[in-house]
Motif scaffolding. Structure first.
Motif, PDB file in Angstrom:
ATOM      1  N   LYS A   1       0.833  -1.207   0.000  1.00  0.00           N
ATOM      2  CA  LYS A   1       0.000   0.000   0.000  1.00  0.00           C
ATOM      3  C   LYS A   1       0.867   1.255   0.000  1.00  0.00           C
ATOM      4  O   LYS A   1       0.570   2.222  -0.705  1.00  0.00           O
ATOM      5  CB  LYS A   1      -0.926  -0.002   1.212  1.00  0.00           C
ATOM      6  CG  LYS A   1      -2.103  -0.931   1.068  1.00  0.00           C
ATOM      7  CD  LYS A   1      -2.970  -0.905   2.302  1.00  0.00           C
ATOM      8  CE  LYS A   1      -4.060  -1.954   2.208  1.00  0.00           C
ATOM      9  NZ  LYS A   1      -4.871  -2.017   3.422  1.00  0.00           N
ATOM     10  N   GLU A   2       1.937   1.247   0.786  1.00  0.00           N
ATOM     11  CA  GLU A   2       2.824   2.413   0.836  1.00  0.00           C
ATOM     12  C   GLU A   2       3.570   2.594  -0.482  1.00  0.00           C
ATOM     13  O   GLU A   2       3.759   3.710  -0.946  1.00  0.00           O
ATOM     14  CB  GLU A   2       3.804   2.285   2.004  1.00  0.00           C
ATOM     15  CG  GLU A   2       3.158   2.425   3.362  1.00  0.00           C
ATOM     16  CD  GLU A   2       2.440   3.760   3.551  1.00  0.00           C
ATOM     17  OE1 GLU A   2       3.033   4.812   3.229  1.00  0.00           O
ATOM     18  OE2 GLU A   2       1.286   3.748   4.005  1.00  0.00           O
TER      19      GLU A   2
ATOM     20  N   GLU B   1       2.553   1.749  -3.453  1.00  0.00           N
ATOM     21  CA  GLU B   1       1.611   2.216  -4.475  1.00  0.00           C
ATOM     22  C   GLU B   1       1.394   3.724  -4.414  1.00  0.00           C
ATOM     23  O   GLU B   1       1.018   4.344  -5.410  1.00  0.00           O
ATOM     24  CB  GLU B   1       0.271   1.494  -4.326  1.00  0.00           C
ATOM     25  CG  GLU B   1       0.333   0.041  -4.738  1.00  0.00           C
ATOM     26  CD  GLU B   1      -0.934  -0.732  -4.409  1.00  0.00           C
ATOM     27  OE1 GLU B   1      -1.826  -0.178  -3.727  1.00  0.00           O
ATOM     28  OE2 GLU B   1      -1.031  -1.895  -4.824  1.00  0.00           O
ATOM     29  N   LYS B   2       1.670   4.341  -3.279  1.00  0.00           N
ATOM     30  CA  LYS B   2       1.505   5.787  -3.124  1.00  0.00           C
ATOM     31  C   LYS B   2       2.616   6.569  -3.824  1.00  0.00           C
ATOM     32  O   LYS B   2       2.461   7.751  -4.087  1.00  0.00           O
ATOM     33  CB  LYS B   2       1.502   6.169  -1.639  1.00  0.00           C
ATOM     34  CG  LYS B   2       0.305   5.668  -0.877  1.00  0.00           C
ATOM     35  CD  LYS B   2       0.433   6.044   0.584  1.00  0.00           C
ATOM     36  CE  LYS B   2      -0.683   5.468   1.424  1.00  0.00           C
ATOM     37  NZ  LYS B   2      -0.511   5.809   2.851  1.00  0.00           N
ATOM     38  N   ASN B   3       3.726   5.914  -4.106  1.00  0.00           N
ATOM     39  CA  ASN B   3       4.881   6.588  -4.697  1.00  0.00           C
ATOM     40  C   ASN B   3       4.893   6.357  -6.206  1.00  0.00           C
ATOM     41  O   ASN B   3       5.108   5.236  -6.657  1.00  0.00           O
ATOM     42  CB  ASN B   3       6.173   6.067  -4.065  1.00  0.00           C
ATOM     43  CG  ASN B   3       7.387   6.851  -4.485  1.00  0.00           C
ATOM     44  OD1 ASN B   3       7.430   7.448  -5.559  1.00  0.00           O
ATOM     45  ND2 ASN B   3       8.392   6.841  -3.638  1.00  0.00           N
ATOM     46  N   PRO B   4       4.719   7.405  -7.010  1.00  0.00           N
ATOM     47  CA  PRO B   4       4.684   7.218  -8.464  1.00  0.00           C
ATOM     48  C   PRO B   4       6.031   6.823  -9.061  1.00  0.00           C
ATOM     49  O   PRO B   4       6.083   6.359 -10.198  1.00  0.00           O
ATOM     50  CB  PRO B   4       4.243   8.599  -8.983  1.00  0.00           C
ATOM     51  CG  PRO B   4       4.620   9.552  -7.901  1.00  0.00           C
ATOM     52  CD  PRO B   4       4.517   8.792  -6.609  1.00  0.00           C
TER      53      PRO B   4
END
Length: 95
Positions: free
Chosen positions: A29-30, A32-35
Motif C-alpha cells: 500500500k505504501e 503504491e503511493k509513490n509514483p
C-alpha cells in the motif's frame, strides 16, 4: 497481534512477531503511493552484474542464479539506483 509465551519457566522471555501477510500488505500500500516506484511480481532475480544491472528471469524457467563469471542475461534487465536484498538466507543480492 497476540502475546505468545516463549519460555514456560520464565514469562519474561517471549517472541514478538509480525504477521507476514499484514506487513506485505502494508508495504505494498505504501509503495503504491509513490509514483516513482514500480512493483513487479513473477520476476526472479538471477544476477547483478558488475555494472549494477539487475538481470531477472520472467519466464519461470526454473534456472538458478549464476556467478559473475558465468551467467545468462535475464529476459528483463534494469539498473536501479537502490537494491534492497530481502530475498532470504540464500540471497542473490548478497552474493
Amino acid at each position: 497481534d497476540a502475546f505468545q509465551p516463549y519460555d514456560e519457566n520464565d514469562s519474561k522471555n517471549c517472541i514478538y512477531s509480525v504477521s507476514r501477510e499484514l506487513l506485505n500488505n502494508l508495504l505494498l500500500k505504501e509503495l503504491e503511493k509513490n509514483p516513482r516506484v514500480s512493483v513487479r511480481f513473477q520476476h526472479k532475480l538471477m544476477h547483478i552484474d558488475r555494472d549494477g544491472v539487475a538481470h531477472f528471469d520472467t519466464k519461470s524457467s526454473g534456472r538458478s542464479m549464476n556467478t559473475y563469471n558465468d551467467y545468462e542475461k535475464g529476459s528483463y534487465r534494469l539498473k536501479p539506483r537502490l537494491i534492497i536484498g530481502a530475498d532470504g538466507a540464500y540471497s542473490v543480492v548478497r552474493e
